[in-house]
Every structure is written in structure tokens, then in C-alpha cells.
Design an enzyme around this catalytic site. Sequence first.
Site, PDB file in Angstrom:
ATOM      1  N   ASP A   1      -1.553  -5.770   8.945  1.00 49.41           N
ATOM      2  CA  ASP A   1      -2.430  -4.676   8.545  1.00 49.41           C
ATOM      3  C   ASP A   1      -3.712  -5.327   8.034  1.00 49.41           C
ATOM      4  O   ASP A   1      -3.739  -5.906   6.943  1.00 49.41           O
ATOM      5  CB  ASP A   1      -1.770  -3.831   7.451  1.00 49.41           C
ATOM      6  CG  ASP A   1      -2.603  -2.606   7.083  1.00 49.41           C
ATOM      7  OD1 ASP A   1      -3.706  -2.433   7.643  1.00 49.41           O
ATOM      8  OD2 ASP A   1      -2.154  -1.819   6.231  1.00 49.41           O
TER       9      ASP A   1
ATOM     10  N   TRP B   1       0.849  -1.197   0.000  1.00 48.30           N
ATOM     11  CA  TRP B   1       0.000   0.000   0.000  1.00 48.30           C
ATOM     12  C   TRP B   1       0.883   1.244   0.000  1.00 48.30           C
ATOM     13  O   TRP B   1       1.862   1.334   0.747  1.00 48.30           O
ATOM     14  CB  TRP B   1      -0.899  -0.046   1.229  1.00 48.30           C
ATOM     15  CG  TRP B   1      -1.781   1.147   1.432  1.00 48.30           C
ATOM     16  CD1 TRP B   1      -2.580   1.744   0.511  1.00 48.30           C
ATOM     17  CD2 TRP B   1      -1.956   1.873   2.652  1.00 48.30           C
ATOM     18  NE1 TRP B   1      -3.252   2.806   1.092  1.00 48.30           N
ATOM     19  CE2 TRP B   1      -2.890   2.903   2.394  1.00 48.30           C
ATOM     20  CE3 TRP B   1      -1.435   1.753   3.945  1.00 48.30           C
ATOM     21  CZ2 TRP B   1      -3.298   3.807   3.379  1.00 48.30           C
ATOM     22  CZ3 TRP B   1      -1.838   2.643   4.916  1.00 48.30           C
ATOM     23  CH2 TRP B   1      -2.761   3.650   4.630  1.00 48.30           C
TER      24      TRP B   1
ATOM     25  N   LYS C   1     -13.587  -0.021   5.160  1.00 42.93           N
ATOM     26  CA  LYS C   1     -14.126  -0.817   4.062  1.00 42.93           C
ATOM     27  C   LYS C   1     -15.295  -1.697   4.504  1.00 42.93           C
ATOM     28  O   LYS C   1     -16.367  -1.658   3.912  1.00 42.93           O
ATOM     29  CB  LYS C   1     -13.018  -1.697   3.466  1.00 42.93           C
ATOM     30  CG  LYS C   1     -11.748  -0.954   3.067  1.00 42.93           C
ATOM     31  CD  LYS C   1     -12.004   0.100   2.020  1.00 42.93           C
ATOM     32  CE  LYS C   1     -10.706   0.654   1.443  1.00 42.93           C
ATOM     33  NZ  LYS C   1      -9.864   1.361   2.422  1.00 42.93           N
TER      34      LYS C   1
END
Length: 450
Positions: free
Chosen positions: A261, A180, A297
Site C-alpha cells: 500500500d 490504517w 497526499k
Amino acid sequence: RATRRAVTVPLRMSALATQQVTARLVARVARRLAKSDRIAMSTRAAAGSSFLSDVEQAPADPILGVSVAFRESTNPNKLNLGVGAYRTEDLKPYVLDVVRQAEKRMIEADFDKEYLPMQGLAEFNEATRKLLLGEGSAAIAESRVATVQSLSGTGSLRVGAAFIAKFMPGAVVYLPNPTWGNHKNIFADAGVEWREYRYYDKATIGLDLDGMIADLKAAPRGSVICLHGCAHNPTGVDPTKEQWAAIADAVQANGSVPFFDVAYQGFASGSLEEDAYAPRLFERRGIEFFCAQSYSKNLGLYAERIGAINAVVNDKETAARTLSQMNRIARAIYSNPPVHGARIAATVINDPALFARWNEEMGEMAGRIKTVRAMLYDNLCKLNPDKDWSFVTRQIGMFSFTGLNPNQVKHMTEKHAIYMTGDGRISLAGLSQAKCEYLANAIVDSFTVE
């Protein structure tokens, strides 16, 4: 004796005189410098410039900058496949039904807006630990998990990075290549050195497990290994359960500290349990680790900035001390976290009816992405049956790593008004069924560009 006295006195006077002359020279230079600075400041003020005029322009964010360019486009066929935010089939933002229900209950409960403690809302912290590690977690039962509510995944990673910088000095964080886009910024700005380990195999458009294991074994003892818990961003390539076991073996043998993560739990496969497999495996194996969680999300709480940083350790005394220091770090960065999103998440997770409905909605969102993924694959195969497009359906989560190079991505944007990140990643959460054929045509066309 008289001669020595006659010689010594002039020498002492000479030294004193020298000091006085030096002092006058220093003062004169200081006055000239001050005058020069005043003139320079006066000149800048007269020109309308600022004392910050020497600050350099920061480069555009590689992800958020895509949305800026998309908004400025006037092409009616434009598609924003850059930012990882879920969209409906009409390409509109979606607020989950369970979020609406939770907010309605919160309004009826007439909650106040008082500050939360530094570690956040207690009901949320308890709920998020269970969501991550499961009801039967030994670490939870034995109070071996330090949890601090933080500002979504980014804030949680930042608190963790600051903790590493302070209490694990010299430790290097190893990031998957690629990862990311914000990971490097977060650790670098906290003063933590980062390096990369092999993850993505361009030849197979899959996981380079051998390269990954070799790099993890070669990392210095005490290194921190950043692992995407599920739905690897940007590739969408996840290890299998057997591969996760091999990764756990390598980390454990090398004395490294995993830092998960987990930004997509429940959103990747549609199952909260399935998407939590990796951190639960490591906990069962007795491996200590950090874990950052996000509810942007899976609950669609993008703007609420709700998440958590967890440290799973071997004894409750260490957990208590770790919690105290993470609180102190949070206090210095943002003092305490926001309450609204935490109450939404806690209400949904702790209420059986809302929790069941949430699982349904996550399944629906994940299902829509799987549908457009399959449709995109079918269209690509029709347009160019000679190329192996199977990577599209092998990948998981909201992203697909297309293999397009920067020049081809530029072609996608300039000719087809498809906005995406320069590494070739597309967010399938921003794709509708109606646009699958258009996107497939653009991809096939862009692959002809060198």
C-alpha cells in the site's frame, strides 16, 4: 384378493385426504402470515417508520468522525490532528502549484468528458508504473505489470481484495498491527479473511522486526502480506533498507504474496526514489506482488480519487490475463474511473518542468512536517526532560504515534480540544509552528492521566 382390494382402496383414499388436508393447512397458515405481514407493514406505515427500520446504526468512522467532532467544537484553540490531509502553516488546505498549472493546460486543450476505458487513462497508467518501479524496471520493459487506474488508494485496495477473493480462494491477508483503520473493512467486505502480524513494539516505540519476521514465516504458504511501502500509518515507523531485505527474504522463503500500500510516495521523505525503495527491491528480487497507489497526499488530489492497482508478475501472458480480470472487477464496482485527476497526474509526471517543480513542492511539504516534528520534540523535552521523546523525530511521514492510551486521548480532546484518533495517532500535517508549544503542553499533561 377381494379382501386386499377392500383394504387398499381406503388406504389410498386416506393418503389422498391427508395430502389435501395438509395443503389446506399450509394455505391457511400462508394467508395468516400474509395478513400478519400486511398488518405489520400497515402499523409501521402508520407510525411513519420504514421497511429498513431494523437496520442498525453503523459506528462512527474512527478517522473521519474526528473531523465531525472538530467542526462542532467552539474552542478557539482547537486542533484537528485526526485526518491525514496536508495543511499550510496557516492550517489551510493546499492546492499544489503544479496542479494549477496542469489544470490550466487541460482547459486550454479543451478535453472532452467521454468515458475512460475500464483500466483508465493510458497515459496515467504508463506514468504511474514508472513512478512506482523506476525507468529501468525489467517488469515494465517486459510487459509484466498489470495496471488499472482506480479510485485512489481505497478503491485500488478494494479491486485487489476482490481479485484475491475470486482468484485466490482461501488466501488470508495478514495486516500489520496496527494498520490504517480502513484496511480491515476493505478486505472483510470483499470476503477475504484477515489476520495480524506483529509490527509495532510499544516498549521501544519502534519496529518489532523479530516478531514480524516470525509471524511472516508462520503464515500459511500463499498468504497475502500487506506492507506499507513507506510512512507506515499510523505509527510512522518504517523498516530500514537492511530490514526490508530481511522482510523480503521471509516473504520469498514462505511463498507469500506481498500487497504493498503506497499512499505517500514522495511525501514521506520528500524523495520519490527513496520512498519507492521497498517495492523496487521486491521487483529486483523477482518477487511477484500487488501494489495499490494513491495520489491524494503527494499531489494533494484528495477529492479527485486518483490511484492505481498494480500486479507485478513473472510473465506478460499472466499480466494480460490478470489485467482482463481486474478490468472486469472494476466494471462491476464502478464501471470506469474519473478522468480529471488522472489527466492532472499524467500531465505532471510526463512533463519534465512540471515534474521537477512537483519534486520541489513535495520537498517543501515534507520539510514543513519535519520542521514541526522537530519543534514538537524540542518543546516536549523542555517540558519533561526525564522522558525519552526521541520517537517523535525517529518516525517518518505525516503521522506520529504518541503512545497515548484511549483515556489520555479523551483527556486531550475534552480538556485541550485536540482532536485525534483513539489509538494515539496525530497528524503532524495539521500542526503549525505556532501550535507546537500548545500541543506539547497538552501531551505532557495527558500523560499524567492513567
